[in-house]
Design a protein around this motif. Structure first.
Motif, PDB file in Angstrom:
ATOM      1  N   GLU A  59       1.858  -6.777  -2.243  1.00 52.36           N
ATOM      2  CA  GLU A  59       0.387  -6.636  -2.442  1.00 52.36           C
ATOM      3  C   GLU A  59      -0.489  -7.189  -1.195  1.00 52.36           C
ATOM      4  N   GLY A  60      -1.387  -6.568  -0.522  1.00 52.19           N
ATOM      5  CA  GLY A  60      -2.121  -7.075   0.624  1.00 52.19           C
ATOM      6  C   GLY A  60      -1.647  -6.522   2.049  1.00 52.19           C
ATOM      7  N   GLU A  61      -0.356  -6.329   1.970  1.00 52.78           N
ATOM      8  CA  GLU A  61       0.261  -5.889   3.266  1.00 52.78           C
ATOM      9  C   GLU A  61      -0.318  -4.703   3.734  1.00 52.78           C
ATOM     10  N   LEU A  62      -0.035  -4.192   5.130  1.00 51.67           N
ATOM     11  CA  LEU A  62      -0.583  -3.143   5.714  1.00 51.67           C
ATOM     12  C   LEU A  62       0.384  -2.041   5.319  1.00 51.67           C
ATOM     13  N   TYR A  63       0.063  -0.798   5.419  1.00 57.02           N
ATOM     14  CA  TYR A  63       1.117   0.244   5.746  1.00 57.02           C
ATOM     15  C   TYR A  63       0.447   1.440   6.915  1.00 57.02           C
ATOM     16  N   PHE A  64       1.383   2.213   7.056  1.00 56.48           N
ATOM     17  CA  PHE A  64       1.130   3.277   8.039  1.00 56.48           C
ATOM     18  C   PHE A  64       2.089   4.571   7.705  1.00 56.48           C
ATOM     19  N   PRO A  65       1.756   5.393   8.258  1.00 56.93           N
ATOM     20  CA  PRO A  65       2.596   6.750   7.830  1.00 56.93           C
ATOM     21  C   PRO A  65       4.047   6.798   7.625  1.00 56.93           C
ATOM     22  N   ASN A  66       4.563   7.163   6.509  1.00 55.35           N
ATOM     23  CA  ASN A  66       5.967   6.971   6.289  1.00 55.35           C
ATOM     24  C   ASN A  66       6.183   5.630   5.893  1.00 55.35           C
ATOM     25  N   SER A  67       5.506   4.534   5.592  1.00 52.74           N
ATOM     26  CA  SER A  67       6.043   3.328   5.172  1.00 52.74           C
ATOM     27  C   SER A  67       6.640   3.539   3.878  1.00 52.74           C
ATOM     28  N   PRO A  68       7.725   2.857   3.621  1.00 57.87           N
ATOM     29  CA  PRO A  68       8.291   3.004   2.206  1.00 57.87           C
ATOM     30  C   PRO A  68       7.922   2.114   1.187  1.00 57.87           C
ATOM     31  N   LEU A  69       6.854   2.329   0.841  1.00 62.89           N
ATOM     32  CA  LEU A  69       6.362   1.414   0.070  1.00 62.89           C
ATOM     33  C   LEU A  69       6.947   0.806  -1.142  1.00 62.89           C
ATOM     34  N   LEU A  70       7.502   1.680  -1.856  1.00 61.64           N
ATOM     35  CA  LEU A  70       8.395   1.269  -3.046  1.00 61.64           C
ATOM     36  C   LEU A  70       9.893   2.089  -2.877  1.00 61.64           C
ATOM     37  N   GLN A  71      10.762   1.286  -3.296  1.00 67.33           N
ATOM     38  CA  GLN A  71      12.077   1.952  -3.277  1.00 67.33           C
ATOM     39  C   GLN A  71      12.563   1.589  -4.879  1.00 67.33           C
ATOM     40  N   VAL A  72      12.531   2.783  -5.557  1.00 67.51           N
ATOM     41  CA  VAL A  72      12.893   2.581  -7.251  1.00 67.51           C
ATOM     42  C   VAL A  72      14.292   2.948  -7.452  1.00 67.51           C
ATOM     43  N   GLU A  73      15.273   1.974  -7.918  1.00 68.26           N
ATOM     44  CA  GLU A  73      16.755   2.571  -8.047  1.00 68.26           C
ATOM     45  C   GLU A  73      17.055   2.585  -9.383  1.00 68.26           C
ATOM     46  N   GLY A  74      17.485   3.125 -10.148  1.00 67.87           N
ATOM     47  CA  GLY A  74      17.907   3.277 -11.367  1.00 67.87           C
ATOM     48  C   GLY A  74      18.685   4.666 -11.704  1.00 67.87           C
ATOM     49  N   THR A  75      18.924   4.806 -13.066  1.00 71.65           N
ATOM     50  CA  THR A  75      18.937   6.152 -13.306  1.00 71.65           C
ATOM     51  C   THR A  75      18.116   7.189 -13.146  1.00 71.65           C
ATOM     52  N   PHE A  76      18.486   8.515 -12.838  1.00 75.35           N
ATOM     53  CA  PHE A  76      17.492   9.455 -12.538  1.00 75.35           C
ATOM     54  C   PHE A  76      16.439   9.362 -13.587  1.00 75.35           C
ATOM     55  N   ALA A  77      16.633   9.437 -14.806  1.00 69.95           N
ATOM     56  CA  ALA A  77      15.745   9.490 -16.063  1.00 69.95           C
ATOM     57  C   ALA A  77      14.764   8.327 -15.872  1.00 69.95           C
TER      58      ALA A  77
END
Length: 438
Positions: free
Chosen positions: A99-117
């Motif tokens: 939180e508080g970080e900067l982002y730009f176009p296409n920045s991968p802000l979250l990577q969520v890994e688990g089962t599809f459901a």
């Protein structure tokens, strides 16, 4: 009172899971990514906010008996889906920009890994929090950038819905606002609160002097008097007289604020109240704050423009499946997946990101590795940090940490990023494929 966040979602999240359970694909290992395709037109950077709120919402994302009963009764889910939902807890991993970080176009802000459901069902919850909070924080950052050392006060609660107001105050504080008028934000998140009186308080009394005396008796000489209900000059003179020159501040809420601030400053100084500050309000935004930098203004109160993202009330973040297992077993290899849709294509694969800095610690690029981290040098910064590990929340932090992070990240940007004129993103986003990333 809401005790679960599970229904803060869209109908189709659950019908997708229902169909996937039916086809036997619901529990394939998957990676979803939350990212922006672009910045709002002309903006040079964005600010990540909502991470802490997301973690709290995730912790409360469970399907209790009443929720399951509603979903069954309305035909949203069938028995197998209801049974799975009844024991739902996210058990996977989440990495994200802090939180508080900067982002730009296409920045991968979250990577969520688990089962599809278990990852799919979080889509709407994550997007609703990130899109709004980051929109407010991005606007707030531009405002505090223009304000410089002069404090900004968030006062937009009456310009949005009651709970969005709390989120907005939190996001604005991360991006440098000094305080908020919203008491729930103070109670829930520890954001400093401030406030004195509105025009109605003056109008309640028979004279402005009576109103001022009542406010001073209650709040002390260091309070801020609203001086534009009737005649500004007379109000300022009376406020100084009643406090023997010790009046904390006056507030201007109408008219040509730059011109009025000059006149009021001269008047205050002539009355010996050279320590009395001038606070301005009245539908301010970052451009008006920039225009007032040459005026003798000591602080800004911002409402409508802030809580509506200064014309961009959402960031346009999306949440897409970027990788999935090739089979149903736990050891099935992962493969990238992506959309080819016109104007909405995605880049497949698990992402890694770093902020590339030059020898003067100035940001040069957002470097995104696909499938493997990009190599950085001794001053480059990794941007994705663990937020949830094996279902356990590990990424909570104090708001003050996010606030300090934001100021440090903003200070890294090239000077062009400080311009209010429309322009390209302050730094480019560079993709490296798996081979190049190694």
């Amino acid at each position: 009172m809401i005790t679960t966040t599970a229904l803060l979602t869209d109908h189709y999240e659950l019908t997708m899971i229902k169909a996937a359970i039916g086809s036997g694909t619901a529990f394939r290992r998957s990676v979803f990514e939350l990212f922006p395709r672009r910045l709002p037109e002309g903006r040079r950077y964005g600010v990540v906010a909502g991470v802490g709120r997301m973690l709290n919402a995730l912790e409360n994302f469970t399907f209790d008996d009443a929720t399951i009963d509603f979903l069954r009764r309305t035909g949203v889910v069938d028995d197998p889906t209801a049974q799975w939902l009844s024991t739902y807890r996210f058990t996977g991993d989440i990495w994200g920009y802090p939180e508080g970080e900067l982002y730009f176009p296409n920045s991968p802000l979250l990577q969520v890994e688990g089962t599809f459901a278990e990852a799919c069902v979080l889509e709407t919850l994550l997007l609703s929090i990130y899109n709004y909070d980051s929109a407010v924080a991005s606007a707030a950052s531009r405002m505090t950038l223009m304000a410089g050392s002069r404090p900004c006060i968030e006062m937009g609660s009456r310009r949005t819905n009651e709970w969005a107001a709390v989120a907005a105050a939190r996001a604005a504080y991360i991006a440098g606002f000094a305080s908020t008028s919203n008491l729930e934000a103070g109670h829930s998140y520890g954001v400093p609160t401030a406030g004195t009186a509105a025009h109605s308080f003056t109008l309640l009394h028979d004279t402005e002097e009576e109103a001022f005396r009542a406010q001073l008796a209650s709040l002390g000489d260091n309070t801020t008097l609203l001086v534009d209900t009737y005649d500004i000059r007379e109000a300022v003179i009376k406020g100084v007289e009643l406090t023997d020159g010790r009046l904390g501040a006056v507030r201007l809420d109408s008219g040509d604020l730059a011109e009025l601030a000059v006149d009021v400053r001269k008047l205050l100084d002539s009355l010996g109240a050279d320590k009395t500050r001038i606070i301005v309000t009245s539908d301010l935004d970052e451009w008006q704050i920039a225009a007032l930098r040459g005026a003798p203004v000591d602080g800004y109160g911002v409402g409508t423009s802030l809580v509506t993202g200064s014309g961009h009330p959402t960031c346009g973040f999306v949440y897409k499946l970027v990788s999935r297992a090739t089979g149903d077993s736990a050891d099935s290899p992962m493969e990238p997946v992506y959309k080819k849709s016109l104007n909405k294509a995605t880049v497949g694969g698990r992402k890694f990101a770093l902020r590339r800095l030059d020898s003067f610690d100035r940001a040069e690029a957002e470097v995104v590795g696909i499938g493997a981290p990009a190599d950085g040098d001794n001053n480059d910064r990794d941007l994705l940090v663990p937020l949830v590990t094996n279902g356990e929340i590990v990424g909570r932090e104090e708001l003050s940490v996010a606030r300090d992070r934001h100021l440090a990240a903003r200070d890294e940007l090239p000077r062009a990023a400080r311009k209010m004129s429309k322009g390209d993103p302050a730094i480019p986003t560079i993709y490296l494929d798996e081979e190049a990333a190694r």
